[in-house]
Write a protein that holds these residues in place. Structure first.
Motif, PDB file in Angstrom:
ATOM      1  N   GLU A   4       0.719  -1.195   0.102  1.00 28.32           N
ATOM      2  CA  GLU A   4       0.143   0.134  -0.030  1.00 28.32           C
ATOM      3  C   GLU A   4       0.912   1.073  -0.082  1.00 28.32           C
ATOM      4  OE1 GLU A   4      -3.575  -0.086   2.644  1.00 28.32           O
ATOM      5  OE2 GLU A   4      -2.909  -2.148   3.042  1.00 28.32           O
ATOM      6  N   ARG A   5       2.221   1.202  -0.056  1.00 26.32           N
ATOM      7  CA  ARG A   5       3.089   2.213  -0.163  1.00 26.32           C
ATOM      8  C   ARG A   5       2.951   3.323  -1.170  1.00 26.32           C
ATOM      9  NH1 ARG A   5       5.634  -1.430  -2.815  1.00 26.32           N
ATOM     10  NH2 ARG A   5       6.880  -0.798  -4.695  1.00 26.32           N
ATOM     11  N   LEU A   6       3.169   4.626  -0.980  1.00 27.84           N
ATOM     12  CA  LEU A   6       2.764   5.466  -1.839  1.00 27.84           C
ATOM     13  C   LEU A   6       3.999   5.299  -3.095  1.00 27.84           C
ATOM     14  CD1 LEU A   6       1.752   8.549   0.598  1.00 27.84           C
ATOM     15  CD2 LEU A   6       0.252   7.014  -1.111  1.00 27.84           C
ATOM     16  N   PRO A   7       3.507   5.762  -4.151  1.00 32.47           N
ATOM     17  CA  PRO A   7       4.306   5.506  -5.420  1.00 32.47           C
ATOM     18  C   PRO A   7       5.491   6.417  -5.417  1.00 32.47           C
ATOM     19  CG  PRO A   7       2.598   5.916  -6.334  1.00 32.47           C
ATOM     20  CD  PRO A   7       2.099   5.945  -4.804  1.00 32.47           C
ATOM     21  N   TRP A   8       5.088   7.741  -4.858  1.00 29.22           N
ATOM     22  CA  TRP A   8       6.194   8.817  -4.768  1.00 29.22           C
ATOM     23  C   TRP A   8       7.099   8.921  -3.797  1.00 29.22           C
ATOM     24  CZ3 TRP A   8       4.954  11.411  -0.519  1.00 29.22           C
ATOM     25  CH2 TRP A   8       3.712  11.599  -0.385  1.00 29.22           C
ATOM     26  N   LEU A   9       7.067   7.999  -2.788  1.00 24.91           N
ATOM     27  CA  LEU A   9       7.949   8.167  -1.615  1.00 24.91           C
ATOM     28  C   LEU A   9       9.086   7.062  -1.735  1.00 24.91           C
ATOM     29  CD1 LEU A   9       8.462   9.078   1.234  1.00 24.91           C
ATOM     30  CD2 LEU A   9       7.204   7.031   1.985  1.00 24.91           C
ATOM     31  N   ALA A  10      10.240   7.439  -1.884  1.00 26.32           N
ATOM     32  CA  ALA A  10      11.368   6.897  -2.181  1.00 26.32           C
ATOM     33  C   ALA A  10      12.035   6.295  -0.894  1.00 26.32           C
ATOM     34  CB  ALA A  10      12.544   7.517  -3.050  1.00 26.32           C
ATOM     35  N   ILE A  11      12.200   4.930  -0.922  1.00 24.75           N
ATOM     36  CA  ILE A  11      12.765   4.284   0.470  1.00 24.75           C
ATOM     37  C   ILE A  11      13.922   3.466   0.213  1.00 24.75           C
ATOM     38  CG2 ILE A  11      12.208   2.437   2.264  1.00 24.75           C
ATOM     39  CD1 ILE A  11      10.243   4.787   2.502  1.00 24.75           C
ATOM     40  N   ALA A  12      14.986   3.821   0.563  1.00 21.07           N
ATOM     41  CA  ALA A  12      16.175   3.329   0.200  1.00 21.07           C
ATOM     42  C   ALA A  12      17.022   2.223   1.521  1.00 21.07           C
ATOM     43  CB  ALA A  12      17.313   4.481  -0.455  1.00 21.07           C
ATOM     44  N   ASP A  13      16.212   1.899   2.404  1.00 17.03           N
ATOM     45  CA  ASP A  13      16.959   1.420   3.258  1.00 17.03           C
ATOM     46  C   ASP A  13      16.810  -0.216   3.035  1.00 17.03           C
ATOM     47  OD1 ASP A  13      14.234  -0.020   4.281  1.00 17.03           O
ATOM     48  OD2 ASP A  13      14.004   1.811   5.514  1.00 17.03           O
ATOM     49  N   ASP A  14      17.476  -1.181   3.857  1.00 18.34           N
ATOM     50  CA  ASP A  14      17.647  -2.527   3.692  1.00 18.34           C
ATOM     51  C   ASP A  14      16.650  -3.375   4.587  1.00 18.34           C
ATOM     52  OD1 ASP A  14      19.434  -2.018   1.619  1.00 18.34           O
ATOM     53  OD2 ASP A  14      21.099  -2.097   3.222  1.00 18.34           O
ATOM     54  N   LEU A  15      15.744  -2.809   5.261  1.00 16.70           N
ATOM     55  CA  LEU A  15      14.899  -3.425   6.313  1.00 16.70           C
ATOM     56  C   LEU A  15      14.002  -4.230   5.378  1.00 16.70           C
ATOM     57  CD1 LEU A  15      13.545  -0.393   8.469  1.00 16.70           C
ATOM     58  CD2 LEU A  15      15.347  -2.115   8.747  1.00 16.70           C
ATOM     59  N   PRO A  16      13.722  -5.563   5.890  1.00 13.25           N
ATOM     60  CA  PRO A  16      12.655  -6.341   5.332  1.00 13.25           C
ATOM     61  C   PRO A  16      11.248  -5.486   4.861  1.00 13.25           C
ATOM     62  CG  PRO A  16      13.448  -7.207   7.213  1.00 13.25           C
ATOM     63  CD  PRO A  16      13.881  -5.749   7.169  1.00 13.25           C
ATOM     64  N   LYS A  17      10.683  -6.072   3.717  1.00 12.65           N
ATOM     65  CA  LYS A  17       9.356  -5.378   3.549  1.00 12.65           C
ATOM     66  C   LYS A  17       8.212  -6.422   3.375  1.00 12.65           C
ATOM     67  CE  LYS A  17      12.156  -1.484   1.493  1.00 12.65           C
ATOM     68  NZ  LYS A  17      13.400  -2.105   2.126  1.00 12.65           N
ATOM     69  N   PHE A  18       7.103  -6.150   3.978  1.00 11.45           N
ATOM     70  CA  PHE A  18       5.988  -7.099   4.226  1.00 11.45           C
ATOM     71  C   PHE A  18       5.235  -6.643   3.326  1.00 11.45           C
ATOM     72  CE2 PHE A  18       8.676  -8.322   7.599  1.00 11.45           C
ATOM     73  CZ  PHE A  18       8.781  -9.541   7.563  1.00 11.45           C
ATOM     74  N   ALA A  19       4.210  -7.250   2.561  1.00 14.69           N
ATOM     75  CA  ALA A  19       3.083  -6.993   1.655  1.00 14.69           C
ATOM     76  C   ALA A  19       2.017  -6.216   2.742  1.00 14.69           C
ATOM     77  CB  ALA A  19       2.597  -8.120   1.098  1.00 14.69           C
TER      78      ALA A  19
END
Length: 136
Positions: free
Chosen positions: A111-126
């Motif tokens: 559900e993340r916003l497409p215009w927000l850039a996230i560059a960390d290495d944390l796991p990402k759960f749907a």
């Protein structure tokens, strides 16, 4: 010991319980509740949080979700759900010492916003991490 408060200081909380999880939530309801592109919070045992001041409640999802906030300034303070009845989720932005927050993952990444850039290495759960594998 972790302590926090709302914007105006009328509601304060503290807990000495261990953090059960900590992360960034990208779900639509958290974004709308906090007026932010995502929010960061952590879970602790519900009965471990001590409060001073009066909280207001907003109940949604047919009574399954309760968000608590300061009735004076509107600061969001908790998220509680029937899905995790023993936990209170506290907003990291309310911490007196924000350095105590150490995120472990991103939740509701789908559900993340497409215009927000996230560059960390944390796991990402749907969605939530309950029984799930990271998607990124």
């Amino acid at each position: 010991m972790m302590r926090g408060q709302c914007f105006c200081g009328q509601v304060r909380w503290e807990t000495d319980a261990p953090v059960l999880w900590a992360g960034h939530c990208h779900c639509d309801s958290c974004r709308r509740a906090t007026s932010a592109p995502f929010t960061s919070f952590f879970g602790v045992a519900r009965d471990s949080v001590r409060w001073s001041g009066t909280l207001a409640d907003y109940v949604t999802s047919g009574g399954k979700v309760r968000r608590q906030f300061c009735p004076a300034c509107g600061t969001q303070l908790t998220y509680q759900s029937e899905a995790w009845p023993e936990e209170t989720h506290l907003y990291a932005a309310t911490l007196d010492d924000p350095a105590q927050f150490s995120p472990q993952a991103h939740y509701h990444w789908a559900e993340r916003l497409p215009w927000l850039a996230i560059a960390d290495d944390l796991p990402k759960f749907a969605a939530s991490a309950d029984g799930a594998e990271p998607v990124a």
